[in-house]
Write a protein that holds these residues in place. Sequence first.
Motif, PDB file in Angstrom:
ATOM      1  N   GLN A   1       1.148  -0.235   3.247  1.00 32.12           N
ATOM      2  CA  GLN A   1       0.355   0.244   2.122  1.00 32.12           C
ATOM      3  C   GLN A   1       0.817  -0.385   0.810  1.00 32.12           C
ATOM      4  OE1 GLN A   1       0.798   4.510   2.540  1.00 32.12           O
ATOM      5  NE2 GLN A   1      -0.721   4.611   4.160  1.00 32.12           N
ATOM      6  N   ASP A   2       1.119  -1.674   0.875  1.00 34.22           N
ATOM      7  CA  ASP A   2       1.472  -2.412  -0.330  1.00 34.22           C
ATOM      8  C   ASP A   2       0.162  -2.795  -1.004  1.00 34.22           C
ATOM      9  OD1 ASP A   2       2.911  -3.750  -2.260  1.00 34.22           O
ATOM     10  OD2 ASP A   2       3.051  -5.601  -1.095  1.00 34.22           O
ATOM     11  N   GLY A   3      -0.280  -1.967  -1.930  1.00 34.23           N
ATOM     12  CA  GLY A   3      -1.598  -2.121  -2.520  1.00 34.23           C
ATOM     13  C   GLY A   3      -2.533  -1.117  -1.873  1.00 34.23           C
ATOM     14  N   ALA A   4      -3.766  -1.518  -1.637  1.00 33.94           N
ATOM     15  CA  ALA A   4      -4.766  -0.621  -1.062  1.00 33.94           C
ATOM     16  C   ALA A   4      -4.448  -0.295   0.396  1.00 33.94           C
ATOM     17  CB  ALA A   4      -6.142  -1.262  -1.157  1.00 33.94           C
ATOM     18  N   GLN A  50      -8.274   1.962  -6.348  1.00 37.90           N
ATOM     19  CA  GLN A  50      -6.861   1.582  -6.445  1.00 37.90           C
ATOM     20  C   GLN A  50      -6.099   1.947  -5.177  1.00 37.90           C
ATOM     21  OE1 GLN A  50      -5.341   2.054 -10.237  1.00 37.90           O
ATOM     22  NE2 GLN A  50      -3.425   1.057  -9.766  1.00 37.90           N
ATOM     23  N   GLY A  58      -9.044   0.514  -1.955  1.00 37.28           N
ATOM     24  CA  GLY A  58      -9.652  -0.813  -1.998  1.00 37.28           C
ATOM     25  C   GLY A  58     -11.157  -0.775  -1.852  1.00 37.28           C
TER      26      GLY A  58
END
Length: 192
Positions: free
Chosen positions: A145-148, A56, A59
């Motif tokens: 760092q929007d997501g992984a 999460q 990635g």
Amino acid sequence: MTIVALDRYVAIDCEMVRCNTEAGLARVALVDHAGKVLYHSFVFQHPANVVDYQTQKSGITQALLKDAPTVETVRKQVVEIIGSKIIVGHALFNDLAVLQHRHDYEDVRDTALFYPIRERMGIKHEGMYPSLRLMAKEILGRDIQDGAHCPIEDARTTMEIFLKYRAEYEKGIADGDDVVSGVPRAHAKWYW
């Protein structure tokens, strides 16, 4: 004050997985002062040793590491590139620890420890570090760092933040000031 040539700087960022006894190197990126990727690789970790891929956050999955080069191969390639360079990083002690590499203290620039950045981010206590994500928003006005997490994006962001403070950082070092928290410069030979 001696001016450091821009081509001496290399930013690094590593992503890790949690292994049985310690953090395991899973991905690494190096970029130059302009953000050009100098090196990027996933790193093989034997699945039996991995407790958590931290997918999460990072990635990273078992499949991404399956055919990757070994830690020893990657470490050798990274050390060859950073050799006599000045390495720039954020909480760089973590990256160097997972790489099992010590770098000359004078050739390290850590944005998580630099006093003026810490002050701007409201960090006043030793052992606390500003997050790169919040620093990018505050200093660069950019969301990351929007997501992984991506080590290429993180290394580029760290370099960009460092370059905004470069003159002040280099002046402090040239003047013999303690520019980073928690590391007594007078006694430091190696960083990490």
